[in-house]
Design an enzyme around this catalytic site. Structure first.
Site, mmCIF file in Angstrom:
data_model
loop_
_atom_site.group_PDB
_atom_site.id
_atom_site.type_symbol
_atom_site.label_atom_id
_atom_site.label_comp_id
_atom_site.label_asym_id
_atom_site.label_seq_id
_atom_site.Cartn_x
_atom_site.Cartn_y
_atom_site.Cartn_z
ATOM 1 N N LYS A 54 -48.075 -24.270 70.678
ATOM 2 C CA LYS A 54 -49.116 -23.261 70.934
ATOM 3 C C LYS A 54 -49.424 -22.513 69.646
ATOM 4 O O LYS A 54 -48.494 -22.143 68.908
ATOM 5 C CB LYS A 54 -48.631 -22.288 72.014
ATOM 6 C CG LYS A 54 -49.688 -21.271 72.432
ATOM 7 C CD LYS A 54 -49.171 -20.363 73.537
ATOM 8 C CE LYS A 54 -50.277 -19.466 74.071
ATOM 9 N NZ LYS A 54 -49.835 -18.596 75.163
ATOM 10 N N SER A 129 -52.704 -19.057 79.360
ATOM 11 C CA SER A 129 -53.370 -19.200 78.092
ATOM 12 C C SER A 129 -52.899 -20.424 77.278
ATOM 13 O O SER A 129 -53.577 -20.806 76.327
ATOM 14 C CB SER A 129 -53.156 -17.944 77.249
ATOM 15 O OG SER A 129 -51.781 -17.771 76.962
ATOM 16 N N SER A 153 -48.740 -17.759 81.499
ATOM 17 C CA SER A 153 -49.422 -18.668 80.564
ATOM 18 C C SER A 153 -48.770 -20.018 80.329
ATOM 19 O O SER A 153 -49.385 -20.886 79.717
ATOM 20 C CB SER A 153 -49.613 -17.976 79.220
ATOM 21 O OG SER A 153 -50.745 -17.184 79.303
#
Ligand code: GLN
Length: 458
Positions: A54, A129, A153
């Site tokens: 990420k 996310s 997320s």
């Protein structure tokens, strides 16, 4: 297949993909490491495995943007603790994944680099996310990924993309090198196609780090060792509060059927009620936004972040940098968070949210006195259409109704595929007590092993 071939295959899949799962792909670095792997120079538990990271996690020499214009050109001078761990185990960092800007969102549509798409239906969101991390693993663009979970997320995109994702106990995985959004709530965690791979990645990244003052200095129990244990006599609590208004009938059915599978395997399931959970969503958003307003204060273009060319006085420079560097959702949260923390409103909002958090923790504590785990739907429904909710922030916030309680309580939870609505995956949430990740993995493995919902596990 040689490591070089394996990595080339993943890189080709990324190149051909329409998903927009990556912000930066490290072609050169990945190829160099693959050659090292083939020469036997990489060893460890993840030797030669392509992993996607990420873009909120710092990687030395590799651009880390948090999907924001503010950090568009930021190249970290150091590796996050978890990245050091991955390198030590021989993993190959293939690239940095798309996400909601500064991890704020549930759809990966607020990215400065454009939205990421769902591999099961290109017109739908992958969740967020950490959408790029889950989508890349689901689409074989990487074998493993790291995400971060402040209010869902990791679990939300794992659920929407049909993969396995764990939000660890708060303090179990170091946050050092993670770009902070809501630091009292978030953890870095593993995303994988199967439970076993997810457990291995968790073991690699878990453990004490003196550089993070909230990191727990306690031994990490092996999850792999007990992963296939018998679950006879296991006590499952089913909190009805997670099945409230807005939960799709298909999701509820799939969750209940999943619980039946575990009961057939010898577990006992009891319905329970956790009344304080009705405060979870507002308490989470007040706290997350307050922390965000403080964490993001450093991005003013002076030491960190995007800087407009024409400098005027400090006040104007500061304002212009922030006005042009942050996207709409980030600005909304900084404003609301600043408001909630301001003199005169602090007691009414922030302090009240903290009190609600205490009640929620107490409710979970009570539940775990009688039950070994809690089971609930991860998300109220399957992946929604791109653009469907982005203009309506409240409807996006409501997506997190079943995931934020776990962050407020600092406990671990895993999402695993448990069915489909049409072609879209449904996620089952297995919630454990503090530091009880091994049990969570054990139940997830038993479920995966005794059903055919995880097509990757066949
Ligand atoms: N959707 C939630 C939010 O926007 C959770 C995000 C996250 O876990 N980083 O705050």
């Amino acid at each position: 297949m040689s490591q070089r071939e394996h990595i080339e295959k993943a890189l080709k899949t990324i190149e051909r993909s329409d998903l927009n799962a990556f912000i930066t792909v490290d072609y050169e670095g990945a190829r160099r490491q693959a050659v090292e792997a083939d020469a036997g120079k990489l060893d460890g538990r993840l030797a030669g495995v392509p992993i996607a990271i990420k873009d909120a996690i710092s990687t030395k020499g590799l651009r880390t943007t948090c999907a924001s214009k503010m950090l568009e050109h930021y190249v970290p001078p150091y590796d996050a603790f978890v990245i050091q761990r991955l390198r030590a185990e021989g993993a190959i960092l293939i690239g940095k994944t798309n996400m909601d800007e500064f991890s704020m969102g549930a759809s990966t549509e607020t990215s400065f680099f454009g939205p990421c798409k769902n591999p099961w239906d290109i017109n739908r969101v992958p969740g967020g996310s950490s959408g790029g991390s889950a989508a890349s693993v689901a689409a074989y663009e990487a074998d493993l990924a790291l995400g971060s979970d402040t209010g869902g997320s990791i679990r939300c995109p794992a659920s929407f993309c049909g993969v396995v994702g764990l939000k660890p106990t708060y303090g179990r995985v170091s946050r050092s090198g993670l770009i902070s959004y809501g630091n009292s709530l978030e953890q870095i965690g593993p995303i994988a196609r199967t439970v076993k791979e997810c457990a291995t990645l968790f073991e690699v990244i878990a453990g004490h780090d003196p550089a993070d003052s909230t990191s727990l200095n306690l031994p990490v129990t092996s999850c792999e060792q007990s992963i296939s244990d018998d679950i006879t006599g296991l006590k499952i609590g089913v909190p009805l509060d997670f099945f409230g208004e807005g939960v799709d009938a298909a999701v509820e059915n799939a969750t209940r059927k999943a619980i039946d599978v575990l009961v057939d395997l010898g577990a006992e399931a009891i319905e329970i009620s956790m009344p304080s959970l009705r405060y979870a969503l507002p308490a989470y958003y007040i706290q997350a936004m307050s922390e965000a307003s403080s964490n993001l204060a450093r991005y003013c273009g002076i030491i960190y972040g995007h800087r407009v060319k024409k400098d005027q006085d400090w006040h104007q420079t500061f304002s212009k940098n922030r006005a042009s560097g942050f996207g709409k959702e980030v600005k909304r949260r900084v404003l609301l968070g600043t408001y909630a923390l301001s003199a005169g409103y602090y007691d009414k909002y922030y302090l009240k949210a903290l009190k609600a958090r205490t009640l929620i923790r107490a409710d979970f504590k009570r539940a775990f006195q009688k039950h070994d785990v809690l089971i609930a739907p991860t998300m109220p429904h399957v992946a929604f259409k791109l653009g469907e909710k982005i203009e309506d922030p409240l409807s996006l916030y409501k997506e997190d109704i079943n995931t934020v309680p776990v962050n407020l309580a600092n406990i671990p939870a895993l999402s695993i595929p448990c069915g489909k609505k049409g072609k879209l995956p449904i996620g089952l949430q297995i919630i454990g007590d503090q530091l009880d990740e091994a049990r969570v993995f054990n139940i997830a493995w038993q479920f995966e092993h005794n059903t055919k919902f995880n097509k990757y596990a066949e």
